[in-house]
Scaffold this motif. Sequence first.
Motif, short mmCIF file in Angstrom:
data_model
loop_
_atom_site.label_atom_id
_atom_site.label_comp_id
_atom_site.label_asym_id
_atom_site.label_seq_id
_atom_site.Cartn_x
_atom_site.Cartn_y
_atom_site.Cartn_z
N VAL A 21 -59.50 5.80 -42.45
CA VAL A 21 -58.23 6.51 -42.59
C VAL A 21 -57.09 5.57 -42.22
O VAL A 21 -57.30 4.52 -41.60
CB VAL A 21 -58.17 7.77 -41.70
N LYS A 22 -55.88 5.92 -42.60
CA LYS A 22 -54.71 5.14 -42.20
C LYS A 22 -54.53 5.26 -40.69
O LYS A 22 -54.81 6.32 -40.10
CB LYS A 22 -53.47 5.64 -42.94
N PRO A 23 -54.09 4.19 -40.04
CA PRO A 23 -54.02 4.20 -38.57
C PRO A 23 -53.15 5.31 -38.00
O PRO A 23 -53.41 5.82 -36.92
CB PRO A 23 -53.46 2.81 -38.22
N GLN A 24 -52.10 5.72 -38.76
CA GLN A 24 -51.24 6.77 -38.24
C GLN A 24 -51.91 8.14 -38.27
O GLN A 24 -51.49 9.06 -37.57
CB GLN A 24 -49.91 6.82 -39.01
N ILE A 25 -52.97 8.28 -39.06
CA ILE A 25 -53.71 9.53 -39.13
C ILE A 25 -54.81 9.57 -38.08
O ILE A 25 -55.28 10.65 -37.69
CB ILE A 25 -54.30 9.72 -40.54
N ALA A 26 -55.22 8.42 -37.59
CA ALA A 26 -56.36 8.32 -36.69
C ALA A 26 -56.30 9.27 -35.49
O ALA A 26 -57.32 9.90 -35.15
CB ALA A 26 -56.52 6.88 -36.23
N PRO A 27 -55.16 9.39 -34.80
CA PRO A 27 -55.15 10.28 -33.64
C PRO A 27 -55.56 11.71 -33.97
O PRO A 27 -56.10 12.42 -33.10
CB PRO A 27 -53.70 10.22 -33.15
N ASP A 28 -55.33 12.15 -35.19
CA ASP A 28 -55.64 13.53 -35.57
C ASP A 28 -57.12 13.76 -35.80
O ASP A 28 -57.57 14.91 -35.78
CB ASP A 28 -54.87 13.91 -36.85
N VAL A 29 -57.90 12.69 -36.04
CA VAL A 29 -59.31 12.88 -36.39
C VAL A 29 -60.26 12.48 -35.26
O VAL A 29 -61.43 12.86 -35.29
CB VAL A 29 -59.67 12.09 -37.67
N MET A 30 -59.76 11.75 -34.27
CA MET A 30 -60.67 11.22 -33.25
C MET A 30 -61.35 12.30 -32.42
O MET A 30 -62.53 12.18 -32.08
CB MET A 30 -59.91 10.25 -32.34
N ALA A 31 -60.62 13.36 -32.10
CA ALA A 31 -61.22 14.41 -31.27
C ALA A 31 -62.38 15.09 -32.00
O ALA A 31 -63.44 15.35 -31.39
CB ALA A 31 -60.16 15.45 -30.89
N ASP A 32 -62.22 15.34 -33.30
CA ASP A 32 -63.29 15.96 -34.07
C ASP A 32 -64.51 15.04 -34.15
O ASP A 32 -65.66 15.50 -34.05
CB ASP A 32 -62.80 16.28 -35.49
N ILE A 33 -64.26 13.76 -34.32
CA ILE A 33 -65.37 12.82 -34.40
C ILE A 33 -66.11 12.76 -33.06
O ILE A 33 -67.34 12.77 -33.02
CB ILE A 33 -64.85 11.42 -34.79
N ARG A 34 -65.35 12.73 -31.97
CA ARG A 34 -65.98 12.64 -30.66
C ARG A 34 -66.92 13.81 -30.42
O ARG A 34 -68.01 13.64 -29.86
CB ARG A 34 -64.91 12.59 -29.56
N MET A 35 -66.53 14.99 -30.83
CA MET A 35 -67.37 16.18 -30.61
C MET A 35 -68.68 16.09 -31.39
O MET A 35 -69.67 16.72 -31.02
CB MET A 35 -66.60 17.44 -31.00
N ARG A 36 -68.71 15.32 -32.46
CA ARG A 36 -69.91 15.25 -33.30
C ARG A 36 -70.83 14.09 -32.94
O ARG A 36 -71.96 14.03 -33.43
CB ARG A 36 -69.50 15.15 -34.77
N LEU A 37 -70.34 13.15 -32.12
CA LEU A 37 -71.14 11.98 -31.80
C LEU A 37 -72.24 12.31 -30.80
O LEU A 37 -72.02 13.01 -29.82
CB LEU A 37 -70.26 10.88 -31.24
N GLU A 38 -73.41 11.75 -31.06
CA GLU A 38 -74.52 11.85 -30.12
C GLU A 38 -74.86 10.45 -29.61
O GLU A 38 -74.46 9.45 -30.22
CB GLU A 38 -75.73 12.50 -30.80
N PRO A 39 -75.58 10.34 -28.49
CA PRO A 39 -75.93 9.02 -27.97
C PRO A 39 -76.63 8.17 -29.03
O PRO A 39 -77.49 8.66 -29.76
CB PRO A 39 -76.87 9.34 -26.80
N GLY A 40 -76.23 6.90 -29.10
CA GLY A 40 -76.85 6.00 -30.07
C GLY A 40 -76.11 5.89 -31.38
O GLY A 40 -76.48 5.07 -32.23
N ALA A 41 -75.08 6.70 -31.57
CA ALA A 41 -74.32 6.64 -32.82
C ALA A 41 -73.46 5.38 -32.86
O ALA A 41 -73.05 4.85 -31.83
CB ALA A 41 -73.44 7.88 -32.98
N LEU A 42 -73.20 4.92 -34.07
CA LEU A 42 -72.39 3.73 -34.29
C LEU A 42 -71.12 4.12 -35.04
O LEU A 42 -71.19 4.83 -36.05
CB LEU A 42 -73.16 2.69 -35.10
N VAL A 43 -69.97 3.67 -34.55
CA VAL A 43 -68.69 3.91 -35.21
C VAL A 43 -68.16 2.57 -35.72
O VAL A 43 -68.03 1.62 -34.95
CB VAL A 43 -67.67 4.56 -34.26
N VAL A 44 -67.89 2.51 -37.01
CA VAL A 44 -67.33 1.30 -37.63
C VAL A 44 -65.95 1.66 -38.17
O VAL A 44 -65.80 2.60 -38.95
CB VAL A 44 -68.23 0.80 -38.78
#
Length: 272
Positions: A73-96
Amino acid sequence: MTGKLDPGGPVLLVGAGKMGGAMLEGWLALGLDPKQVEIAEPRPGPEIEALCARTGMALNVQGPPPAVVLLAVKPQIAPDVMADIRMRLEPGALVVSVMAGRTLAWMAERLGPDVAIVRSIPNTPAAIGRGITVAVANPTVTGAQKALAETMLAATGEAVFVDDEALIDPVTAVSGSGPAYVFLLAESLAKAGVAAGLPADLATRLARATVSGAGELLHRSDLPAAQLRENVTSPKGTTAEALAVLMAADGLDPLMEKAVAAATRRSRELAA
């Protein structure tokens, strides 16, 4: 790589614009199972919609926790999506991440300090499989995760890892922004041709073919750029006359240094 691309679980692509779409096409070409892919894109283009309809990839339908998340996503949109992503991450996941300006520390602050994160900077030739991506990993990334990230990033061209995140800003200035400099060269060369008396359509055609052809020659040759330049420069010939202007003390080199320095400075400002 032999066999199919196997990320070890579901892949979540956040942002399916030009870069995200190019990455996705590259993964599918490497044999990634479309049923492993979930796309989060509020404004999908017709190409992505058609691709999802044809392959069965999930579009804006939440699936199981992802093994790999690609942030496109565009960097200015990133703050809006990070919380949702964090809730879905489980141990061992990779974020690129392929976002400009968002540092490893910035992402770790929002995703969690123990999340494996790779920050990367691709460029637009990725759309034709001729891109180059430079990446850096945080300490949480394992060797296997780094290898997986390299494979996924290399699906659109070359991929190179560096150890120092500070290099990402000049990388952004050279290769991330670099295609625009080359396009400007084609524009400038065409304008110069018109000024020299060529019809505009012919000058444009000559400039495009010359820049793209020279780039392909550079790509295929093992010779340094300087040697290729010398190979087409006859002493006291027309090329030598032009290069005397371009290589003067106030010519292309100092101008390019200023341009790259300005882009590097702006990259650091965006990360602040």
